[in-house]
Design a protein around this motif. Structure first.
Motif, PDB file in Angstrom:
ATOM      1  N   ARG A  30       0.825  -1.215   0.000  1.00  6.87           N
ATOM      2  CA  ARG A  30       0.000   0.000   0.000  1.00  6.87           C
ATOM      3  C   ARG A  30       0.861   1.267   0.000  1.00  6.87           C
ATOM      4  N   GLN A  32       3.702   1.546  -1.363  1.00  3.92           N
ATOM      5  CA  GLN A  32       4.152   1.718  -2.748  1.00  3.92           C
ATOM      6  C   GLN A  32       3.062   2.360  -3.588  1.00  3.92           C
ATOM      7  N   ASN A  33       1.855   1.878  -3.429  1.00  2.00           N
ATOM      8  CA  ASN A  33       0.744   2.424  -4.204  1.00  2.00           C
ATOM      9  C   ASN A  33       0.478   3.871  -3.865  1.00  2.00           C
ATOM     10  N   ALA A  36       2.888   6.010  -5.505  1.00  2.00           N
ATOM     11  CA  ALA A  36       2.613   6.150  -6.930  1.00  2.00           C
ATOM     12  C   ALA A  36       1.424   7.065  -7.165  1.00  2.00           C
ATOM     13  N   ILE A 106       2.447  -4.204 -18.357  1.00  2.00           N
ATOM     14  CA  ILE A 106       1.585  -4.016 -17.184  1.00  2.00           C
ATOM     15  C   ILE A 106       2.465  -3.510 -16.032  1.00  2.00           C
ATOM     16  N   PRO A 107       2.132  -2.386 -15.431  1.00  2.00           N
ATOM     17  CA  PRO A 107       3.002  -1.833 -14.373  1.00  2.00           C
ATOM     18  C   PRO A 107       2.810  -2.545 -13.034  1.00  2.00           C
ATOM     19  N   VAL A 108       3.398  -3.717 -12.914  1.00  2.00           N
ATOM     20  CA  VAL A 108       3.275  -4.467 -11.653  1.00  2.00           C
ATOM     21  C   VAL A 108       4.078  -3.759 -10.578  1.00  2.00           C
ATOM     22  N   PRO A 109       3.465  -3.385  -9.474  1.00  2.00           N
ATOM     23  CA  PRO A 109       4.214  -2.690  -8.418  1.00  2.00           C
ATOM     24  C   PRO A 109       5.407  -3.523  -7.957  1.00  2.00           C
ATOM     25  N   GLN A 110       6.497  -2.822  -7.714  1.00  2.00           N
ATOM     26  CA  GLN A 110       7.737  -3.513  -7.401  1.00  2.00           C
ATOM     27  C   GLN A 110       7.605  -4.386  -6.151  1.00  2.00           C
ATOM     28  N   TYR A 111       6.918  -3.871  -5.162  1.00  2.00           N
ATOM     29  CA  TYR A 111       6.845  -4.636  -3.914  1.00  2.00           C
ATOM     30  C   TYR A 111       6.035  -5.896  -4.087  1.00  2.00           C
ATOM     31  N   ARG A 113       5.794  -7.502  -6.850  1.00  2.00           N
ATOM     32  CA  ARG A 113       6.691  -8.379  -7.627  1.00  2.00           C
ATOM     33  C   ARG A 113       7.658  -9.103  -6.681  1.00  2.00           C
TER      34      ARG A 113
END
Lengths: 592, 175
Positions: A30, A32-33, A36, A106-111, A113
């Motif tokens: 969250r 991370q989101n 963003a 697709i922008p997969v969030p790094q965390y 991932r």
């Protein structure tokens, strides 16, 4: 036993409750989101414009082959999910999905991932939801109804949900436009929703239609409409059942204790009676559950005239069949019948209530007669988790609503079997409702015939806030509102100050002011203190175990802050001695 | 594919450290405030997200624990107000119940239930003082009340606890 026992009691009892790895990862995800999503201000330079143009050209060229988060989930991830019965994707599947996601941009969030790679797998639903969010937005409630319904259906197709929870309105349902119009109108008029609520840069809208598929007993479909003020965090909420009954409409402002409600107690009670019948005993458990929530979230400033239904509204009804049901209704009835020795000719009437996973109860009442005239005879209350009998007894002399309240509340009501009365009965004895009450009733010409008229008169003469009424009127109002048979429930009852016996209101106010000012300078600025407002005090009898233990002047001292919010400080003064019995001096806005 | 979310590694490491150190006790505190395990789990996560957002403005005037308790309690207050309508995923699974890992002594259970049943303002003071071992000053800061109010609430709580536990074999606190 010493203080340390409290600490160890908490630790031992709650040792099963800990912050799991999943919860920690969720926080990081969250964070991370949020980062963003944080709004940024851009200044466009020529270089940046050139770069954007270049990106747009490139994206346009490959748009035909690349998938967004939604289409990718539907066309790529869901088919993989359907291949196995497991709730989780394996590490290999996650790796493959990530690879394909990268290929599609697709922008997969790094965390996320890292979390998927670290754990070597992921719950299918969580992974799919995360991917869809990359295109449709973080909160599913902000997606279109079509997208919510599509996602819900996909979960069913993948074997991850039993039923479609998010629905599209059918022919017999209200349309989206109708519901939004009703919700917006009500919220603008009654909840002061600003007229620019449609401005997406200022408000986030949540709009859902569906039903809880986790509980097979749920039949109501529900509309939820909400707005969140992105600047202040204020929330505006509207909830309506699919039959048109508006169950909740209220505004919540973070950091304040007070909410603004569009519905009064009477609105809620009358609506439920209109939709589900006048007799509360005929309402099913789902209606009772809805009623509890609706009543809890309405405006209680003006109380509904029926004290019985206010007592019923204290029961936190639950609909059995959900997560917190450990024993079937049939099993609970069987146990209760055994405990009560109720023969098969007696019909069971069942409620299920509680306020947490460790506090669930069945109350089974047995009755005879007809459904329109139920004669309640026996009851048993069963612990919803263990099946142990908590209470068992009979209903002789109990009020109509007794089958709808917990057994301990029922018992405290039933202990005093005094029927509802409006003048002093013979041989009356009550340490709380003394002769003063009866004299006040008589002096104010208050009796069974005049009571409604009197209350209406006082209401118009002294205003809606009963604490502004003369003390004798307040005391009588309380009597009217709560009935002496409930006297053990509350620990304070309005009393009547007597000249010569009690210190005067003015004297008490001086004491309260001095007490407040001993601490106030360290909590408030001088300017704030200049806005001090001492509200007219209440006069209370403090009741403990059914006995009056003190006569109390109760002061509420408010300080208004620059932003319009208030803090409340409470000071209780013994009306005989002037001693400070309790003080709660606070600078927190909304305290009290 | 390039990463769109650039993590501030140091800050996140610190957040993770805080979660490891205080996560369990804050979760339990939230549970004792809200009396609902599912909501407590949400509340504790919100607490840490808020802490992360405010981390840059934390001036160290109180301990990190006090600061986090303050956030957690305000979060719980917010939850209490908005508990009936959150726009959460209906599909989210509800986690297991908070059953004790070890069987609990009945007397200890009594103390737990009695504290849990205290009125909110007393309960929180008791939990912060006797369980979280916070000072009166810290509690006053967490609850935005004066130190003497905290003291008064604790005194009152002691009386209530003693009354409730009277008759059982235990005396819970020194009076």
């Amino acid at each position: 036993m010493r203080e340390h026992m409290i600490g160890s009691a908490m630790d031992q009892n709650l040792s099963g409750l800990y912050m799991t790895k999943e919860m920690k990862m969720n926080v990081l995800y969250r964070v991370q989101n949020d980062k963003a999503a944080a709004p940024k201000t851009f200044r466009l330079s020529f270089g940046l414009i050139a770069a954007i143009v270049l990106i747009l050209v490139t994206v346009g060229a490959v748009a035909a082959v690349l998938l967004g988060g939604k289409a990718f989930t539907k066309d790529v991830v869901a088919p993989i999910a359907m291949q196995t019965d497991s709730e989780r994707f394996s590490a290999q599947e996650v790796e493959e999905i990530l690879r394909l996601a990268d290929e599609n941009g697709i922008p997969v969030p790094q965390y996320l991932r890292e979390r998927w790679e670290k754990w070597g797998g992921e719950y299918k639903e969580e992974l799919m939801r995360a991917l869809v969010k990359t295109e449709l937005g973080f909160y599913p409630g902000s997606w279109s109804l079509e997208d919510q319904n599509w996602y819900s259906q996909m979960l069913v197709e993948c074997g991850l949900a039993d039923g479609v929870g998010n629905l599209l309105p059918g022919e017999n349902d209200f349309t989206q436009e109708q519901v939004l119009h009703m919700a917006n109108t009500l919220m603008v008029e009654k909840l002061e929703l600003p007229p620019d609520y449609a401005d997406e840069t200022k408000f986030q809208r949540f709009f859902t239609f569906g039903m809880d598929t986790n509980n097979p007993n749920v039949t109501f479909k529900r509309w939820d409409v909400g707005y969140e003020d992105l600047e202040t965090g204020a929330q505006y909420n509207f909830m309506m059942l699919d039959n048109g009954l508006i169950t909740q409409a209220w505004r919540y402002q973070p950091g304040t204790e007070a909410s603004l409600h569009a519905l009064t107690e009477d609105d809620v009670v009358n609506s439920f009676r209109h939709y589900f019948g006048n007799s509360v005993l005929q309402w099913n458990m789902e209606v009772l559950e809805q009623f509890y929530h609706s009543f809890a979230m309405c405006d209680h400033t003006k109380k509904t005239a029926d004290p019985g239904i206010r007592i019923v509204a204290q029961t936190c009804f639950l609909l059995p069949g959900g997560h917190y049901t450990y024993m079937t209704e049939e099993e609970a009835i069987r146990l209760a019948r055994e405990v009560c020795k109720a023969d098969e000719s007696l019909q069971p009437y069942v409620i299920y209530f509680g306020d947490g996973p460790n506090n669930m109860h069945w109350k089974i009442s047995f009755w005879e007669g007809t459904e329109k005239s139920m004669q309640f005879r026996l009851y048993a209350q069963i612990d919803g988790r263990t099946g142990e009998t908590e209470y068992a007894g009979d209903y002789s002399g109990a009020p109509w609503y007794a089958p709808l309240v917990s057994a301990d509340l029922h018992a405290s009501i039933a202990e005093d079997k005094t029927p509802r009365i409006y003048e002093k009965p013979e041989n009356w004895r009550s340490p709380i409702f003394t002769d003063d009450y009866w004299d006040a009733l008589e002096a104010l010409d208050y009796n069974a015939e005049t009571r409604e008229q009197r209350i209406a008169e006082w209401d118009s003469q002294y205003g809606n806030a009963t604490n502004q009424w003369p003390y004798a009127h307040q005391a009588v109002f309380w009597w009217w509102d709560m009935n002496p048979e409930f006297q053990n429930i509350n620990c304070h009852v309005p009393g009547i100050p007597v000249e010569g016996e009690h210190i005067s209101k003015e004297e008490a106010e001086k004491i309260a002011r001095n007490c407040f000012m001993e601490e106030a300078p360290s909590l408030f600025t001088e300017e704030e203190l200049s806005r001090m407002n001492i509200l007219p005090p209440n006069f209370h009898y403090q009741v403990d175990n059914g006995q009056i233990v003190a006569h109390v002047w109760r002061f509420d001292i408010q300080i208004q802050f620059d932003d319009g919010q208030y803090s409340d400080s409470l000071i209780h003064i013994d009306a005989h001695t002037g001693e400070i019995l309790e003080k709660d001096i606070s600078s927190a806005p909304g305290n009290g | 594919m390039s990463t769109q979310f650039s993590p501030d590694a140091e800050k996140e490491m610190h957040l993770e450290q805080l979660m490891n150190q205080y996560g369990d006790s804050l979760l339990r505190l939230c549970y004792l405030y809200l009396k609902d395990a599912g909501m407590a789990q949400d509340a504790v996560q919100d607490t840490f997200v808020k802490a992360w957002k405010k981390m840059d403005t934390f001036e160290g005037r109180s301990s990190e624990k006090t600061w986090l308790c303050h956030i957690a309690i305000n979060t719980c207050r917010d939850y209490q107000k908005s508990r009936w309508l959150r726009f959460v995923d209906m599909r989210r699974s509800i986690d297991d119940l908070p059953l004790p890992i070890q069987p609990v002594d009945p007397i200890v259970r009594d103390v737990y239930e009695t504290v849990k049943a205290l009125p909110e303002k007393y309960r929180i003071c008791v939990l912060l003082y006797y369980w979280q071992r916070m000072t009166l000053e810290d509690i006053a800061q967490v609850l935005s009340v004066s130190k003497s109010t905290v003291h008064h609430r604790l005194e009152k709580a002691k009386v209530l606890l003693k009354m409730e536990l009277e008759g059982s074999e235990t005396e819970c606190v020194n009076t």
